[in-house]
Design an enzyme around this catalytic site. Structure first.
Site, PDB file in Angstrom:
ATOM      1  N   HIS A   1       1.140  -1.227   0.132  1.00  0.00           N
ATOM      2  CA  HIS A   1      -0.235   0.017  -0.082  1.00  0.00           C
ATOM      3  C   HIS A   1       0.747   1.372   0.025  1.00  0.00           C
ATOM      4  CE1 HIS A   1       0.673   1.036   4.227  1.00  0.00           C
ATOM      5  NE2 HIS A   1       0.888   0.215   4.118  1.00  0.00           N
TER       6      HIS A   1
ATOM      7  N   CYS B   1       3.966  -4.695   6.899  1.00  0.00           N
ATOM      8  CA  CYS B   1       3.246  -4.512   5.492  1.00  0.00           C
ATOM      9  C   CYS B   1       4.610  -4.193   4.479  1.00  0.00           C
ATOM     10  CB  CYS B   1       2.355  -3.448   5.142  1.00  0.00           C
ATOM     11  SG  CYS B   1       0.330  -3.374   6.276  1.00  0.00           S
TER      12      CYS B   1
END
Length: 394
Positions: free
Chosen positions: A326, A345
């Site tokens: 992301h 992430c």
């Protein structure tokens, strides 16, 4: 004059005839088609034999089981098979009139009335009605299949079937699922639980090939009396081979398309407390905008890593537990390309996140290297490629 009996020949057989009765044997005797007394002129008519399946009154009949009728010493004139709701099931009689079989499928949880008319060799017709019930809803099993028919996915996407009921008869299920590819690739099934099975080849699917999964599972006994209620055929298109390498030490993300490097981008990955999981991850769902909550990964307000809630852009899920590709939060921009500060992430600058979002999708692969993290659980997303091939089909 005393009565005298004489013998008269009838059709090569001698029969007793009383004087003055030229008609031969008494009508009450000759008219009995099943008369078996020795010396009678009328032929004996053997009884019709019947073999009907299912049997009368049968319960929990598998809807895929053959419905048939066979006769001996006679012929089938007509057959009607219908549900109590009035839905008729088609069937056919063979050329000799000796067998009938249903050609249409039965339904689950249904009572059927089975009426047939047969004729014996003397030309007499007899009608018989039987009934039976098919498998009840409590023993009916369905399944969810992924990818969906017509989808286009990346080379790393396993085929997945999740059954609504436990499967103990795995061999029968695997036999009923035929998987073919235009590239001629063979593969293997891997059971993650008694309800979920996946299938993949030894290496990634061939780029730009087609995979067909033909599931002829209607009527297959999954075990413990649970019967599958469906047939499904799924065609899946495989796209270009897109495999990225995310390096937690170099802080880079390099995408190769059909084995040719096309782009390297700076990233920040999981920090020491939340290191990114190593190994292969298959991209799952994508969202242009998403909303992250620290509580979803078990963080509480008094935790130094707690970030509350955040609106995030260009998200692509890597695991069910919450690892994503992301766009990083603005506060992390200074660390992109030099320091790992995420909660596991892979974070990008806006331009890089947008590029990955536009150029990668479901079924594409990210290989995470040089991280202190362990492998994610094999069912925490699609961890199939982290299982050695020698173990996958076992």
């Amino acid at each position: 004059m005393a009565a005298v009996c004489v013998l008269a020949a009838v059709g090569g057989v001698f029969a007793a005839v009383a004087p003055g009765l030229a008609g031969g044997p008494l009508e009450s005797e000759a008219g009995s088609a099943l008369r078996t007394s020795p010396g009678m002129a009328s032929p004996v008519v053997p009884p019709v034999t019947l073999d009907a399946a299912p049997t009368n009154g049968a319960k929990q009949v598998n809807p895929a089981a053959p419905v048939s009728l066979k006769v001996g010493n006679g012929t089938i004139q007509r057959v009607t098979l219908a549900s109590t709701a009035g839905k008729t099931i088609d069937g056919s009689i063979d050329a000799g009139g000796k067998a009938w079989s249903a050609t249409g499928p039965l339904e689950f949880n249904t009572e059927y009335s089975y009426t047939y008319v047969v004729k014996d060799s003397a030309g007499r017709e007899t009608s018989t009605t039987q009934s039976f019930n098919t498998v009840s809803s409590s023993h009916e099993a369905d399944a969810a299949v992924y990818p969906l028919n017509g989808m286009k996915v990346g080379v790393g996407q396993p085929l997945q079937v999740i059954f609504s009921e436990p499967v103990t008869n795995r061999a029968a299920v695997e036999k009923a699922i035929k998987i073919t590819t235009t590239a001629g690739q063979a593969g293997a099934f891997h059971w993650y639980s008694d309800t979920m099975v996946r299938y993949r080849p030894e290496n990634f699917w061939a780029a730009n090939s087609t995979v067909t999964m033909d599931m002829q599972l209607f009527g297959v006994d999954l075990g413990n009396g649970q019967i599958a209620n469906f047939n499904k055929k799924v065609n899946v298109s495989i796209g270009d081979k897109k495999v990225a390498v995310a390096d937690a030490t170099a802080h880079t993300f390099t995408l190769s398309v059909n084995d040719q490097p096309v782009k390297t981008l700076p990233v920040s990955m999981g920090d020491k407390r939340f290191p990114s999981a190593k190994g292969y991850a298959v991209l799952m769902e994508k969202n242009r905008f998403d909303h992250f909550r620290a509580a979803s990964i078990g963080l509480k307000p008094d935790d130094p890593a707690y970030y509350g809630e955040a609106d995030v852009e260009y998200t692509i899920r890597l695991t069910l537990s919450g690892a994503y590709i992301h766009q990083a939060l603005e506060s992390a921009y200074p660390y992109i390309g030099n320091t790992n500060v995420s909660h596991g992430c892979i974070g990008f600058l806006p331009e890089g996140a947008a590029w990955v979002f536009d150029n990668m999708g479901t079924g594409d692969v990210v290989q995470i290297i040089n991280t202190e993290g362990d492998y994610a659980a094999k069912t925490d997303g699609y961890g199939d490629w982290n299982i050695p091939w020698s173990e996958y089909g076992n």
